[in-house]
Every structure is written in C-alpha cells, then in structure tokens.
Design an enzyme around this catalytic site. Structure first.
Site, PDB file in Angstrom:
ATOM      1  CG  ASN A 153       7.705  18.375 -85.539  1.00  0.00           C
ATOM      2  OD1 ASN A 153       7.080  18.585 -86.571  1.00  0.00           O
ATOM      3  ND2 ASN A 153       7.217  17.641 -84.569  1.00  0.00           N
TER       4      ASN A 153
ATOM      5  CG  HIS B 104       3.284  22.876 -87.885  1.00  0.00           C
ATOM      6  ND1 HIS B 104       1.975  22.459 -87.880  1.00  0.00           N
ATOM      7  CD2 HIS B 104       3.739  22.732 -86.621  1.00  0.00           C
ATOM      8  CE1 HIS B 104       1.641  22.098 -86.641  1.00  0.00           C
ATOM      9  NE2 HIS B 104       2.694  22.250 -85.867  1.00  0.00           N
TER      10      HIS B 104
ATOM     11  CG  HIS C 278       2.906  13.323 -84.284  1.00  0.00           C
ATOM     12  ND1 HIS C 278       2.428  14.070 -83.238  1.00  0.00           N
ATOM     13  CD2 HIS C 278       2.331  12.111 -84.167  1.00  0.00           C
ATOM     14  CE1 HIS C 278       1.575  13.337 -82.523  1.00  0.00           C
ATOM     15  NE2 HIS C 278       1.503  12.144 -83.075  1.00  0.00           N
TER      16      HIS C 278
ATOM     17  NE  ARG D  34      -1.164  15.636 -83.981  1.00  0.00           N
ATOM     18  CZ  ARG D  34      -1.656  15.573 -82.733  1.00  0.00           C
ATOM     19  NH1 ARG D  34      -2.715  14.852 -82.485  1.00  0.00           N
ATOM     20  NH2 ARG D  34      -1.100  16.262 -81.768  1.00  0.00           N
TER      21      ARG D  34
ATOM     22  NE  ARG E 150      -4.498  17.211 -85.892  1.00  0.00           N
ATOM     23  CZ  ARG E 150      -4.625  17.493 -84.598  1.00  0.00           C
ATOM     24  NH1 ARG E 150      -3.905  18.454 -84.062  1.00  0.00           N
ATOM     25  NH2 ARG E 150      -5.471  16.836 -83.853  1.00  0.00           N
TER      26      ARG E 150
ATOM     27  CD  GLU F 158       6.770  13.931 -82.170  1.00  0.00           C
ATOM     28  OE1 GLU F 158       5.550  14.219 -82.195  1.00  0.00           O
ATOM     29  OE2 GLU F 158       7.631  14.762 -81.946  1.00  0.00           O
TER      30      GLU F 158
ATOM     31  CB  THR G  58       1.787  16.385 -78.146  1.00  0.00           C
ATOM     32  OG1 THR G  58       1.835  16.026 -79.524  1.00  0.00           O
ATOM     33  CG2 THR G  58       1.807  15.146 -77.298  1.00  0.00           C
TER      34      THR G  58
ATOM     35  CD  GLU H 157      11.123  15.053 -77.504  1.00  0.00           C
ATOM     36  OE1 GLU H 157      11.702  14.209 -78.206  1.00  0.00           O
ATOM     37  OE2 GLU H 157      10.552  16.049 -77.954  1.00  0.00           O
TER      38      GLU H 157
ATOM     39  CG  HIS I 274       5.127  20.832 -76.669  1.00  0.00           C
ATOM     40  ND1 HIS I 274       4.479  20.125 -77.641  1.00  0.00           N
ATOM     41  CD2 HIS I 274       4.309  21.851 -76.335  1.00  0.00           C
ATOM     42  CE1 HIS I 274       3.308  20.664 -77.862  1.00  0.00           C
ATOM     43  NE2 HIS I 274       3.178  21.721 -77.082  1.00  0.00           N
ATOM     44  N   GLY I 275       7.078  23.556 -77.636  1.00  0.00           N
ATOM     45  CA  GLY I 275       6.914  24.994 -77.379  1.00  0.00           C
ATOM     46  C   GLY I 275       8.213  25.773 -77.285  1.00  0.00           C
TER      47      GLY I 275
ATOM     48  N   GLY J 247       9.784  22.369 -83.465  1.00  0.00           N
ATOM     49  CA  GLY J 247       9.025  22.427 -84.702  1.00  0.00           C
ATOM     50  C   GLY J 247       8.406  23.769 -84.979  1.00  0.00           C
ATOM     51  CG  HIS J 248       4.274  26.271 -84.049  1.00  0.00           C
ATOM     52  ND1 HIS J 248       4.304  27.595 -83.677  1.00  0.00           N
ATOM     53  CD2 HIS J 248       3.187  26.132 -84.844  1.00  0.00           C
ATOM     54  CE1 HIS J 248       3.271  28.216 -84.198  1.00  0.00           C
ATOM     55  NE2 HIS J 248       2.580  27.348 -84.914  1.00  0.00           N
TER      56      HIS J 248
HETATM   57  N1  PXP Z   1       8.610  16.799 -79.276  1.00  0.00           N
HETATM   58  C1  PXP Z   1       7.462  16.090 -79.299  1.00  0.00           C
HETATM   59  C2  PXP Z   1       7.460  14.722 -78.678  1.00  0.00           C
HETATM   60  C3  PXP Z   1       6.291  16.606 -79.895  1.00  0.00           C
HETATM   61  O1  PXP Z   1       5.153  15.887 -79.898  1.00  0.00           O
HETATM   62  C4  PXP Z   1       6.370  17.873 -80.516  1.00  0.00           C
HETATM   63  C5  PXP Z   1       5.160  18.435 -81.224  1.00  0.00           C
HETATM   64  O2  PXP Z   1       4.130  18.568 -80.389  1.00  0.00           O
HETATM   65  C6  PXP Z   1       7.583  18.575 -80.481  1.00  0.00           C
HETATM   66  C7  PXP Z   1       8.683  18.015 -79.856  1.00  0.00           C
HETATM   67  C8  PXP Z   1       7.735  19.916 -81.133  1.00  0.00           C
HETATM   68  O3  PXP Z   1       6.947  20.859 -80.506  1.00  0.00           O
HETATM   69  P1  PXP Z   1       6.852  22.317 -81.119  1.00  0.00           P
HETATM   70  O4  PXP Z   1       6.238  22.191 -82.466  1.00  0.00           O
HETATM   71  O5  PXP Z   1       6.024  23.059 -80.146  1.00  0.00           O
HETATM   72  O6  PXP Z   1       8.270  22.854 -81.207  1.00  0.00           O
END
Ligand code: PXP
Length: 239
Positions: A7, A10, A43, A45, A49, A70, A101, A151, A192-193, A214-215
């Site tokens: 992702n 950022h 994503h 949005r 952003r 997304e 999210t 997912e 996520h995370g 992503g992050h």
């Molecule tokens: N998958 C989905 C569906 C997301 O919306 C996100 C971002 O919130 C991610 C994966 C990646 O999450 P992260 O940036 O925490 O790794």
C-alpha cells in the site's frame, strides 16, 4: 506462494505535505513492483487525503502494475472506480474522521448495496474483495454476496502483539474464518497494522494467500534508505 501487496498511500501523504511532486506515487508503484511486490494497493478516499484522482488514473492505466484499488461504497467513488478499471477492488468502510480504516465492513447493514456494487465490478471482470472483521457470520455473508475474496482486518491481532498481550484467541478466529472462506472458494487476504512479527505469525495460516501492507513498509523503508541518501548528500557537498 503467498503474495505481497504494498500500500503506497503514505508516499502520497509525504508528497502532499509539500504540495509538490516528490515523492511521486506513480514512480513508487513502478519501483515497488520492480523490487518484487506482487501488487500495489491505493485507497482513493472520499477526502483525497493521500492518493488523488490523477494518481489513481495514472497508476491504474499502466500495464506494468497490478493495482488493488480500495474504495468506499460512496456512489461517486464506485462510478469513478468502474471508469478507471483497476485490476482489483477492495471495498472498505470509510469514516471521514478516522485516522485509518478502523474495522471491517458492516455486511448486514449494507448487504443490498454491497451486492449491487459487487455485481457491477464482476460484470467488468474486476476481482472484488470485502474488508471484513474475522467473524464466521461475516464469512457466511460474504459467501451469500458471491464475492471473490475477503480481506481480514488484522488490526486487532496487530495491536495485541505490539502490546505483548495474549493474541491466541484472535489468531484462532482468523484461522477459523480463513479455513471456512477457503472451503467456500473465497480467496483470503489479510491486512492492517502488519509488521514483521505479525506477518510472520499470520503467514503460518496456509489459507491466507495475500498480505496487503502499507504503513510499516513505508516507515521501515525510511530507516533502510536513510544511510544511502545521507551518503549521497555528503558526497555532493564535498564538491
Ligand atoms: N488493507 C486494507 C483493506 C486497508 O484499508 C489498509 C489501510 O488501512 C491496509 C490493508 C494497510 O494497512 P497498514 O497501512 O496498516 O499496513
């Protein structure tokens, strides 16, 4: 072989902090694939952003990158996504005030709407996924919605691991959901995370075929890349 989707939202966050063109998410998308990722996630949005319409169009247009877009259930965003035709779609909940999210979709509340959105993407042969919490009820509803993939939101297990709390219950929930989804012929993704530790824990679940991260990747890349950039500047100013 499990796949890695990166992702790059950022990268756009950093670019937008200056309102200029560097770092360019389109260039990042090409680099991420060149460096071994299987796909790129962006994503779009409602508040734009990070990734904007031009980024999404450009990234989805290139044949060199498999793009997972997304989107929320917002009509305008759905229409836009159908027009720019990414390879994959992941429908996510979206709340303007959230930092990220925060959880999976409410499938019961949005069943009718989701069904109609999924059908639209299926008609265009775009792989469609639902971002869901790890509950058996949501896997069964995903089956009813005839979606290609789910997912699983891994935010909860990621927080438990980071806080060094007991995570076996949540891991078991994710495992049981993954097994049932696979039985229903729904492809399982996770995201996520995630960081190195949580990804290692979850990669033991053989039913999970794709991780979208992503992050942590963007943050960690700063530290891995800093030494090269600093050395380059030191050599430039040396004259
Ligand atoms: N998958 C989905 C569906 C997301 O919306 C996100 C971002 O919130 C991610 C994966 C990646 O999450 P992260 O940036 O925490 O790794």
């Amino acid at each position: 072989m499990k796949r890695l989707g990166v992702n790059i939202d950022h990268i756009a966050t950093v670019r937008n902090a200056r309102g200029e063109n560097h770092p360019d998410p389109y260039y990042a998308a090409l680099q991420v694939i060149k460096m071994g990722a299987d796909s790129v996630t962006i994503h779009l949005r409602e508040d734009r952003r990070h990734i904007n319409d031009l980024d999404a169009k450009k990234i989805c247009k290139t044949k060199k990158v498999l793009v997972n877009l997304e989107i929320s259930m917002n009509d305008k965003i759905v229409k836009n996504a159908l027009k720019i035709k990414p390879n994959y779609i992941c429908i996510v909940p979206e709340n303007r005030k959230e930092v990220t999210t925060e959880g999976g979709l409410n499938l019961i509340k949005n069943k009718k709407r989701l069904k109609s959105i999924i059908e639209k993407f299926k008609k265009k042969k775009i792989r469609t996924s639902l971002f869901i919490n790890p509950t058996i009820k949501d896997i069964k509803l995903s089956k009813e919605l005839n979606v290609d993939c789910v997912e699983i939101h891994t935010g909860k297990i990621s927080n438990l691991v980071k806080l060094k709390k007991k995570y076996s219950g949540e891991l078991d929930r994710i495992r049981r959901c993954s097994i049932l989804a696979k039985k229903f012929d729904i492809e399982v993704h996770a995201g996520h995370g995630l960081d190195y530790i949580t990804t290692k824990i979850l990669s033991k679940i053989k039913e999970i075929e794709e991780f979208n991260i992503g992050h942590f990747i963007i943050g960690e890349s700063i530290f891995i890349g800093l030494s090269k950039v600093i050395k380059k500047f030191k050599s430039i100013i040396k004259g």
